[in-house]
Design a protein around this motif. Structure first.
Motif, PDB file in Angstrom:
ATOM      1  N   SER A 181       0.821  -1.211   0.000  1.00 16.35           N
ATOM      2  CA  SER A 181       0.000   0.000   0.000  1.00 16.35           C
ATOM      3  C   SER A 181       0.856   1.262   0.000  1.00 16.35           C
ATOM      4  N   PHE A 182       2.101   1.144   0.467  1.00 14.49           N
ATOM      5  CA  PHE A 182       3.044   2.266   0.435  1.00 14.49           C
ATOM      6  C   PHE A 182       3.879   2.273  -0.847  1.00 14.49           C
ATOM      7  N   GLY A 183       3.597   1.334  -1.753  1.00 16.55           N
ATOM      8  CA  GLY A 183       4.266   1.315  -3.046  1.00 16.55           C
ATOM      9  C   GLY A 183       5.445   0.372  -3.160  1.00 16.55           C
ATOM     10  N   PHE A 184       5.688  -0.457  -2.159  1.00 15.46           N
ATOM     11  CA  PHE A 184       6.780  -1.430  -2.188  1.00 15.46           C
ATOM     12  C   PHE A 184       6.185  -2.816  -2.435  1.00 15.46           C
ATOM     13  N   HIS A 185       6.486  -3.410  -3.578  1.00 16.11           N
ATOM     14  CA  HIS A 185       5.855  -4.662  -3.977  1.00 16.11           C
ATOM     15  C   HIS A 185       6.889  -5.779  -4.132  1.00 16.11           C
ATOM     16  N   PRO A 186       6.501  -7.015  -3.773  1.00 15.62           N
ATOM     17  CA  PRO A 186       7.374  -8.149  -4.109  1.00 15.62           C
ATOM     18  C   PRO A 186       7.563  -8.227  -5.618  1.00 15.62           C
ATOM     19  N   GLN A 187       8.673  -8.753  -6.033  1.00 14.99           N
ATOM     20  CA  GLN A 187       8.947  -8.884  -7.464  1.00 14.99           C
ATOM     21  C   GLN A 187       7.901  -9.781  -8.117  1.00 14.99           C
ATOM     22  N   LYS A 188       7.383  -9.339  -9.255  1.00 12.37           N
ATOM     23  CA  LYS A 188       6.383 -10.110  -9.975  1.00 12.37           C
ATOM     24  C   LYS A 188       6.932 -11.488 -10.333  1.00 12.37           C
ATOM     25  N   GLY A 189       6.125 -12.503 -10.080  1.00  8.31           N
ATOM     26  CA  GLY A 189       6.530 -13.858 -10.392  1.00  8.31           C
ATOM     27  C   GLY A 189       7.384 -14.518  -9.332  1.00  8.31           C
ATOM     28  N   SER A 190       7.727 -13.791  -8.276  1.00 12.99           N
ATOM     29  CA  SER A 190       8.546 -14.366  -7.206  1.00 12.99           C
ATOM     30  C   SER A 190       7.701 -15.269  -6.319  1.00 12.99           C
ATOM     31  N   ALA A 191       8.376 -16.052  -5.497  1.00 14.14           N
ATOM     32  CA  ALA A 191       7.664 -16.923  -4.554  1.00 14.14           C
ATOM     33  C   ALA A 191       6.830 -16.099  -3.580  1.00 14.14           C
ATOM     34  N   LEU A 192       7.352 -14.933  -3.194  1.00 17.45           N
ATOM     35  CA  LEU A 192       6.614 -14.081  -2.251  1.00 17.45           C
ATOM     36  C   LEU A 192       5.370 -13.499  -2.915  1.00 17.45           C
ATOM     37  N   ASP A 193       5.493 -13.088  -4.162  1.00 13.89           N
ATOM     38  CA  ASP A 193       4.352 -12.581  -4.912  1.00 13.89           C
ATOM     39  C   ASP A 193       3.279 -13.658  -5.035  1.00 13.89           C
ATOM     40  N   ALA A 194       3.680 -14.879  -5.339  1.00 14.38           N
ATOM     41  CA  ALA A 194       2.725 -15.982  -5.459  1.00 14.38           C
ATOM     42  C   ALA A 194       2.077 -16.278  -4.110  1.00 14.38           C
ATOM     43  N   TRP A 195       2.856 -16.183  -3.035  1.00 18.52           N
ATOM     44  CA  TRP A 195       2.329 -16.427  -1.687  1.00 18.52           C
ATOM     45  C   TRP A 195       1.254 -15.396  -1.335  1.00 18.52           C
ATOM     46  N   VAL A 196       1.511 -14.123  -1.662  1.00 18.93           N
ATOM     47  CA  VAL A 196       0.506 -13.093  -1.390  1.00 18.93           C
ATOM     48  C   VAL A 196      -0.781 -13.408  -2.126  1.00 18.93           C
TER      49      VAL A 196
END
Length: 275
Positions: A181-196
């Motif tokens: 929400s503050f503009g810091f996003h996990p890298q697209k396609g990363s494991a963290l992005d998929a987890w979210v």
């Protein structure tokens, strides 16, 4: 018997952890935000939590429990099914370590960003410095979570808690969502992005995060409350450390001078604040 009551604020990641746990277990409860939380006028709330901070849980028989981790343990032990932590002692310890990092280190970064963007504690060059440090620190926590997910994936497990969506995930998701929400996003396609994305498919997580985002409406006015001395934010332990180490010592000294920050309640009868 009275209904279970969780005293909270929707933006509190600690309260979000507890709400997700209750919702995953299908437990009926009501949410209450203490009157005047954050303004120094919460003397009545001290009867429920002498620390004068949320979350606090009042059980069906009237027992009051404070601290999100203690509340989580109570929920898990009171309603053991479905389980929200592994049975294996090593896996359980690992989930608790992730939770501790989230609660005592990562949380401070988003809290600090709120101080800058909502409460306008810092502007201009100082705000830029603090925000840049927050960005760098957030990337570090993203890498940490990515590594934890990778280790579990090797064992065929999809969650930070291991085989189930549980305590480590519930501690981490509110913080990652807040970073986004503050503009810091996990890298697209990363494991963290998929987890979210995977976590947000769960009704307990989606409802809780959506409540937090909705509560940000109207936050544009809180900076004026700080300037008028009507709002006192809690600067204890990890939050105080974050501001100082990230370059904001003047934020602390100014807050002390103006009486708009507070430290942990000493269990006197005039405590105030929120966690």
């Amino acid at each position: 018997m009275a209904k279970l009551t969780l005293y909270e604020h929707p933006l509190s990641p600690y309260a979000q952890k507890n709400k997700m746990a209750l919702r995953e277990k299908g437990i009926d409860f009501e949410c209450v935000t203490p009157d005047a939380i954050g303004t120094g006028g919460v003397a009545a709330f001290l009867e429920i939590n002498p620390r004068a901070e949320v979350p606090a849980l009042v059980t069906e028989d009237g027992m009051a429990i404070f601290d999100s981790t203690i509340i989580f343990d109570y929920i898990e032990e009171r309603w053991p099914s479905p389980p929200l932590q592994p049975q294996d002692p090593a896996a359980r310890a690992r989930a608790r370590m992730i939770e501790d990092v989230m609660d005592t280190q990562y949380e401070a970064v988003n809290w600090g960003l709120g101080e800058i963007h909502f409460f306008k504690r810092a502007e201009g060059k100082l705000a830029e410095t603090l925000t840049e440090n927050a960005r760098r620190q957030t990337e570090g926590f993203f890498a940490y979570l990515e590594n934890e997910l990778g280790g579990n994936a090797q064992k065929g497990e999809n969650w930070l808690t291991g085989p189930m969506f549980g305590r480590a995930d519930m501690a981490a998701l509110p913080l990652v969502a807040a970073s986004m929400s503050f503009g810091f996003h996990p890298q697209k396609g990363s494991a963290l992005d998929a987890w979210v994305n995977r976590a947000m498919q769960r009704p307990s997580a989606a409802q809780t995060v959506e409540e937090a985002l909705a509560s940000r409406v109207g936050m544009d006015h809180v900076a004026n409350a700080v300037k008028q001395g009507l709002f006192k934010r809690q600067y204890r332990d990890h939050r105080l450390e974050w501001v100082i180490k990230s370059g904001g010592m003047e934020v602390v000294t100014r807050g002390i001078e103006t009486g708009t920050i507070r430290f942990a309640n000493d269990f006197s009868n005039d405590g105030q604040g929120a966690r």
